[in-house]
Scaffold this motif. Structure first.
Motif, PDB file in Angstrom:
ATOM      1  N   GLN A 121      51.654  -5.936  50.197  1.00  0.00           N
ATOM      2  CA  GLN A 121      52.050  -4.850  49.302  1.00  0.00           C
ATOM      3  C   GLN A 121      50.838  -4.240  48.603  1.00  0.00           C
ATOM      4  OE1 GLN A 121      55.466  -5.308  46.709  1.00  0.00           O
ATOM      5  NE2 GLN A 121      55.964  -7.220  47.759  1.00  0.00           N
ATOM      6  N   ILE A 122      50.748  -2.931  48.654  1.00  0.00           N
ATOM      7  CA  ILE A 122      49.621  -2.241  48.021  1.00  0.00           C
ATOM      8  C   ILE A 122      49.686  -2.359  46.504  1.00  0.00           C
ATOM      9  CG2 ILE A 122      48.686   0.072  47.545  1.00  0.00           C
ATOM     10  CD1 ILE A 122      48.973   0.640  50.536  1.00  0.00           C
ATOM     11  N   PHE A 123      50.888  -2.216  45.920  1.00  0.00           N
ATOM     12  CA  PHE A 123      50.993  -2.159  44.462  1.00  0.00           C
ATOM     13  C   PHE A 123      51.075  -3.528  43.791  1.00  0.00           C
ATOM     14  CE2 PHE A 123      52.418   1.949  46.000  1.00  0.00           C
ATOM     15  CZ  PHE A 123      51.578   2.788  45.289  1.00  0.00           C
ATOM     16  N   THR A 124      51.002  -4.596  44.570  1.00  0.00           N
ATOM     17  CA  THR A 124      50.888  -5.931  43.980  1.00  0.00           C
ATOM     18  C   THR A 124      49.642  -6.616  44.529  1.00  0.00           C
ATOM     19  OG1 THR A 124      52.408  -6.843  45.638  1.00  0.00           O
ATOM     20  CG2 THR A 124      53.341  -6.303  43.491  1.00  0.00           C
ATOM     21  N   ASP A 125      49.621  -6.920  45.805  1.00  0.00           N
ATOM     22  CA  ASP A 125      48.529  -7.690  46.402  1.00  0.00           C
ATOM     23  C   ASP A 125      47.204  -6.915  46.415  1.00  0.00           C
ATOM     24  OD1 ASP A 125      50.355  -9.830  47.038  1.00  0.00           O
ATOM     25  OD2 ASP A 125      51.077  -8.562  48.669  1.00  0.00           O
ATOM     26  N   ARG A 126      47.208  -5.709  46.952  1.00  0.00           N
ATOM     27  CA  ARG A 126      45.974  -4.914  47.023  1.00  0.00           C
ATOM     28  C   ARG A 126      45.465  -4.586  45.620  1.00  0.00           C
ATOM     29  NH1 ARG A 126      41.567  -3.993  46.765  1.00  0.00           N
ATOM     30  NH2 ARG A 126      40.630  -1.978  47.009  1.00  0.00           N
TER      31      ARG A 126
END
Length: 169
Positions: free
Chosen positions: A116-121
């Motif tokens: 996920q971009i908005f959590t992991d990244r």
């Protein structure tokens, strides 16, 4: 840009010990849902089990960092033999700080692996470590918030491709 992935992998099995060595990475912080297994699943594919064994044999330190609860993460982590940090507060850094301390590695030697971009990244970017971004294992997300955030991910992936990025198969 903090939301544009640095690296994109088709699946976790595409990450190799050689890639990690080339980038000076000796420890991986792993998400669970749609990274190691399907969303909400307790089942680990044989290919992921083999990947975990390969990473361990190569001396890569591994731990799980998940926004999910202890009730969700503990049985999975125990089944695959990994330490874990539940309720990690991604995209903020408390879970990553705990993981780094437990792993005993310098920040410069670790990377976040997630879908996920908005959590992991974003968590990796805010903490100052690379993210090995994965395309989700399945197209199904049970959580409504995740489904909503997924609608905005193609924009950031297209920036990655426009900047010459490629998918590691």
């Amino acid at each position: 840009m903090i939301l544009t992935p640095e690296y994109v992998f088709r699946r976790i099995e595409s990450i190799t010990p050689e890639f990690l060595a080339q980038h000076g990475i000796t420890a991986l912080v792993l998400d669970v849902d749609n990274t190691l297994t399907a969303d909400g699943s307790q089942v680990l594919d044989d290919s992921v089990r083999q990947w975990l064994d390969t990473m361990r044999a190569a001396g890569v330190s591994l731990t799980i960092v998940s926004n999910n609860t202890d009730k969700r993460v503990r049985p999975f982590a125990q089944r695959v033999g990994l330490a874990y940090v539940p309720l990690a507060c991604k995209p903020f850094s408390p879970g990553l700080r705990v993981a780094r301390r437990r792993l005993g590695v310098a920040k410069s030697r670790m990377a976040m692996v997630g879908d996920q971009i908005f959590t992991d990244r974003l968590a990796a970017g805010l903490y100052g470590i690379p993210c090995l971004f994965l395309l989700p294992r399945t197209p199904h997300d049970k959580n409504r918030v995740v489904r909503f955030k997924r609608k905005f991910e193609p924009y950031w992936l297209s920036k990655f491709y426009r900047n010459g990025g490629k998918i590691y198969e």
